[in-house]
Design a protein around this motif. Structure first.
Motif, PDB file in Angstrom:
ATOM      1  N   TYR A 168       9.111   6.790  -9.379  1.00 38.21           N
ATOM      2  CA  TYR A 168       7.833   6.928 -10.054  1.00 38.21           C
ATOM      3  C   TYR A 168       6.836   7.647  -9.137  1.00 38.21           C
ATOM      4  N   ALA A 169       5.910   8.378  -9.761  1.00 38.32           N
ATOM      5  CA  ALA A 169       4.869   9.081  -9.016  1.00 38.32           C
ATOM      6  C   ALA A 169       3.786   8.103  -8.586  1.00 38.32           C
ATOM      7  N   VAL A 170       3.319   8.243  -7.353  1.00 39.97           N
ATOM      8  CA  VAL A 170       2.229   7.430  -6.835  1.00 39.97           C
ATOM      9  C   VAL A 170       1.293   8.331  -6.026  1.00 39.97           C
ATOM     10  N   SER A 171       0.131   7.799  -5.679  1.00 45.50           N
ATOM     11  CA  SER A 171      -0.822   8.540  -4.857  1.00 45.50           C
ATOM     12  C   SER A 171      -1.493   7.578  -3.888  1.00 45.50           C
ATOM     13  N   PRO A 172      -1.623   7.960  -2.618  1.00 49.87           N
ATOM     14  CA  PRO A 172      -2.287   7.082  -1.659  1.00 49.87           C
ATOM     15  C   PRO A 172      -3.783   6.949  -1.889  1.00 49.87           C
ATOM     16  N   THR A 173      -4.353   7.819  -2.726  1.00 47.13           N
ATOM     17  CA  THR A 173      -5.796   7.798  -2.957  1.00 47.13           C
ATOM     18  C   THR A 173      -6.168   7.157  -4.297  1.00 47.13           C
ATOM     19  N   GLN A 174      -5.186   6.668  -5.027  1.00 46.62           N
ATOM     20  CA  GLN A 174      -5.468   6.075  -6.329  1.00 46.62           C
ATOM     21  C   GLN A 174      -5.012   4.620  -6.357  1.00 46.62           C
ATOM     22  N   GLY A 175      -5.897   3.763  -6.821  1.00 48.61           N
ATOM     23  CA  GLY A 175      -5.523   2.367  -7.007  1.00 48.61           C
ATOM     24  C   GLY A 175      -5.386   1.601  -5.698  1.00 48.61           C
ATOM     25  N   ASN A 176      -4.861   0.397  -5.817  1.00 48.19           N
ATOM     26  CA  ASN A 176      -4.715  -0.509  -4.673  1.00 48.19           C
ATOM     27  C   ASN A 176      -3.257  -0.730  -4.298  1.00 48.19           C
ATOM     28  N   GLY A 177      -2.414   0.217  -4.601  1.00 44.68           N
ATOM     29  CA  GLY A 177      -1.007   0.092  -4.237  1.00 44.68           C
ATOM     30  C   GLY A 177      -0.188  -0.545  -5.342  1.00 44.68           C
ATOM     31  N   LEU A 178       0.986  -1.008  -4.977  1.00 41.52           N
ATOM     32  CA  LEU A 178       1.922  -1.608  -5.921  1.00 41.52           C
ATOM     33  C   LEU A 178       1.745  -3.116  -5.957  1.00 41.52           C
ATOM     34  N   ALA A 179       1.646  -3.672  -7.152  1.00 39.95           N
ATOM     35  CA  ALA A 179       1.580  -5.127  -7.323  1.00 39.95           C
ATOM     36  C   ALA A 179       2.973  -5.632  -7.687  1.00 39.95           C
ATOM     37  N   ILE A 180       3.490  -6.559  -6.899  1.00 45.57           N
ATOM     38  CA  ILE A 180       4.878  -7.006  -7.039  1.00 45.57           C
ATOM     39  C   ILE A 180       4.923  -8.462  -7.476  1.00 45.57           C
ATOM     40  N   THR A 181       5.722  -8.719  -8.504  1.00 45.99           N
ATOM     41  CA  THR A 181       5.990 -10.090  -8.963  1.00 45.99           C
ATOM     42  C   THR A 181       7.489 -10.332  -8.878  1.00 45.99           C
ATOM     43  N   VAL A 182       7.882 -11.406  -8.220  1.00 45.70           N
ATOM     44  CA  VAL A 182       9.292 -11.746  -8.050  1.00 45.70           C
ATOM     45  C   VAL A 182       9.617 -12.973  -8.893  1.00 45.70           C
ATOM     46  N   GLY A 183      10.619 -12.840  -9.772  1.00 41.56           N
ATOM     47  CA  GLY A 183      11.004 -13.942 -10.643  1.00 41.56           C
ATOM     48  C   GLY A 183      11.738 -15.042  -9.884  1.00 41.56           C
ATOM     49  N   SER A 184      11.402 -16.280 -10.202  1.00 40.44           N
ATOM     50  CA  SER A 184      12.062 -17.420  -9.563  1.00 40.44           C
ATOM     51  C   SER A 184      13.383 -17.730 -10.266  1.00 40.44           C
ATOM     52  N   GLY A 185      14.247 -18.458  -9.576  1.00 37.27           N
ATOM     53  CA  GLY A 185      15.489 -18.900 -10.201  1.00 37.27           C
ATOM     54  C   GLY A 185      15.242 -20.061 -11.148  1.00 37.27           C
ATOM     55  N   GLY A 186      15.954 -20.076 -12.271  1.00 35.82           N
ATOM     56  CA  GLY A 186      15.770 -21.144 -13.244  1.00 35.82           C
ATOM     57  C   GLY A 186      16.441 -22.438 -12.801  1.00 35.82           C
ATOM     58  N   GLY A 187      15.777 -23.557 -13.063  1.00 40.12           N
ATOM     59  CA  GLY A 187      16.393 -24.859 -12.809  1.00 40.12           C
ATOM     60  C   GLY A 187      17.451 -25.162 -13.857  1.00 40.12           C
ATOM     61  N   SER A 188      18.004 -26.348 -13.822  1.00 37.45           N
ATOM     62  CA  SER A 188      19.053 -26.739 -14.766  1.00 37.45           C
ATOM     63  C   SER A 188      18.620 -26.479 -16.201  1.00 37.45           C
ATOM     64  N   GLU A 189      19.405 -25.608 -16.898  1.00 34.74           N
ATOM     65  CA  GLU A 189      19.185 -25.244 -18.293  1.00 34.74           C
ATOM     66  C   GLU A 189      17.891 -24.454 -18.521  1.00 34.74           C
ATOM     67  N   SER A 224       0.833  -1.201   0.000  1.00 32.05           N
ATOM     68  CA  SER A 224       0.000   0.000   0.000  1.00 32.05           C
ATOM     69  C   SER A 224       0.876   1.262   0.000  1.00 32.05           C
ATOM     70  N   VAL A 225       0.374   2.304  -0.604  1.00 32.31           N
ATOM     71  CA  VAL A 225       1.074   3.587  -0.620  1.00 32.31           C
ATOM     72  C   VAL A 225       0.728   4.342   0.658  1.00 32.31           C
ATOM     73  N   PRO A 226       1.705   4.730   1.482  1.00 35.08           N
ATOM     74  CA  PRO A 226       1.391   5.470   2.707  1.00 35.08           C
ATOM     75  C   PRO A 226       0.817   6.838   2.397  1.00 35.08           C
ATOM     76  N   ALA A 227       0.083   7.388   3.381  1.00 32.67           N
ATOM     77  CA  ALA A 227      -0.638   8.639   3.165  1.00 32.67           C
ATOM     78  C   ALA A 227       0.275   9.808   2.837  1.00 32.67           C
TER      79      ALA A 227
END
Length: 418
Positions: A275-296, A229-232
């Motif tokens: 980046y510009a953000v606003s505490p009154t717009q949207g539902n905050g930041l959506a974060i996706t973290v990439g996993s490590g690749g297996g063999s090859e 969430s974006v703080p106030a």
């Protein structure tokens, strides 16, 4: 805020004025709660000077915002007025002059308490109408010359004690200063006076502190998918995303006549920006973290989106592969995009085998190193965010696969700014 309504030609009532006062008190109380939060105590002024000749502390004029009620007792009277109203409200209490309080003794820790209450003040002999002869006025009710209070004041009185006193009806007790008095001391010279938590910074001070805090605190590390969430108070966010590292190539041969020496996996990309953000717009930041690749295998993509739009992303490094039976190329580092500070491609993994020649199939480093090295009968795992796994050389038996090292997962770092 509420306001009293009166009409031309109507008979004026005492409650018209009394209600206006209550509405104003409620408005300022609600504003104070918005600024400081409900049930918060805040002091302004009330500085102190410690005596160098005795155990006394002089507290200067000032004010306190603290929990109270609208009116603990009825307001006005003589057949009219307003009944008591015990609705909880943030109230203001004022000390208009300096007050000196003497500590009970030495060899103990004492607190200077502000006892906050409302009192009816300014007794005045008021003129009243004479019902039997309206052209005349009376001095006081029924012409008795008695004085009546004309002001309800929020006041502060000071008490120094080892334990807090009882709160007055409808008021509260606020701890202002704590003083540890050494045994045998006969003055406060050299004694530390510790202010309580009620002395909040001013709004300009808070703005400066918030900026300083935001600029000096380390970024927060996120290693799993989620949202923030974006703080106030925030208007911008600093973001850095690292893609997952690619996996090293596997070995399937005991000699260079076959797939003997596998290459390393590539490192994840690295994007950084503000980046510009606003505490009154949207539902905050959506974060996706990439996993490590297996063999090859290629590592996953890390990204942050806001209001449905991707702000920046870093792709995972590619896995090390055998492009022919006796040729193995290191995985290419992941690409990065969207950064306003930089977009850096990940480090490529080291090559492995080229016909009869073998090379060190180390993984590509992440931003903080950690690449997996090549290893006999199994590549070594990467150990830092975004790093690639090492390639494997030699196998336990001809045609039996010895896996390359797994790449390390990516990550996201963020820090909100004013």
């Amino acid at each position: 805020m509420d306001r009293a309504i009166v009409y031309a030609g109507s008979i004026p009532l005492d409650t018209d004025i009394l209600r206006a006062g209550r509405y104003t008190k409620a408005a300022f109380g609600n504003l104070a709660s918005m600024l400081y939060g409900p049930n918060v105590m805040a002091a302004s002024g009330l500085g102190y000077s410690a005596s160098s000749s005795d155990l006394s502390l002089t507290v200067e004029a000032g004010s306190i915002l603290a929990p109270g009620v609208m009116d603990a007792s009825s307001l006005g009277g003589n057949g009219g007025g307003l009944a008591a109203d015990t609705t909880a409200l943030t109230c203001q209490y004022i000390s208009t002059t300096s007050q000196t309080v003497t500590l009970p003794g030495s060899g103990n820790t004492y607190t200077v308490y502000a006892v906050c209450s409302e009192q009816d003040a300014d007794p005045t002999v008021l003129p009243f109408f004479n019902a039997s002869n309206p052209s005349q006025t009376q001095a006081g009710i029924q012409n008795d010359g008695g004085a009546l209070p004309v002001r309800r004041a929020g006041v502060i009185s000071l008490v120094a004690a080892a334990n807090p006193p009882s709160a007055p009806t409808g008021g509260c007790v606020v701890a202002l200063y704590t003083i540890a008095v050494p045994q045998g001391a006969n003055s406060l010279s050299g004694v530390t006076v510790q202010p309580g938590q009620v002395f909040w910074p001013t709004i300009p001070e808070l703005a400066t502190q918030a900026l300083l805090k935001a600029c000096t605190e380390p970024m927060t590390l996120v290693t799993v998918n989620g949202s923030v969430s974006v703080p106030a108070w925030a208007s911008r966010v600093e973001l850095r995303v690292i893609g997952g590292g690619g996996g090293g190539a596997a070995s399937q041969s005991m000699t260079t006549a076959g797939a003997f020496s596998g290459a390393g996996g590539g490192g994840g990309g690295d994007a950084w920006g503000i980046y510009a953000v606003s505490p009154t717009q949207g539902n905050g930041l959506a974060i996706t973290v990439g996993s490590g690749g297996g063999s090859e295998q290629t590592g996953g993509t890390s990204l942050v989106s806001y209001n449905g739009q991707t702000l920046l992303q870093a792709e995972g490094g590619q896995g090390g592969t055998f492009y022919s039976t006796t040729g193995s190329a290191g995985g290419v580092g992941g690409n990065a995009s969207g950064g306003t500070i930089w977009n850096q491609s990940g480090t490529s993994g080291g090559d492995g085998q080229c016909n009869a020649y073998t090379f060190s199939g180390y993984g590509g480093d992440g931003p903080w190193g950690g690449a997996g090295r090549c290893g006999n009968q199994g590549g070594r795992l990467a150990t830092r965010y975004g790093a690639g796994g090492g390639g494997s050389y030699s196998a336990t038996a001809e045609g039996v696969s010895s896996s390359g090292g797994t790449g390390f997962q990516g990550c996201v770092l963020y820090r909100f700014l004013p």
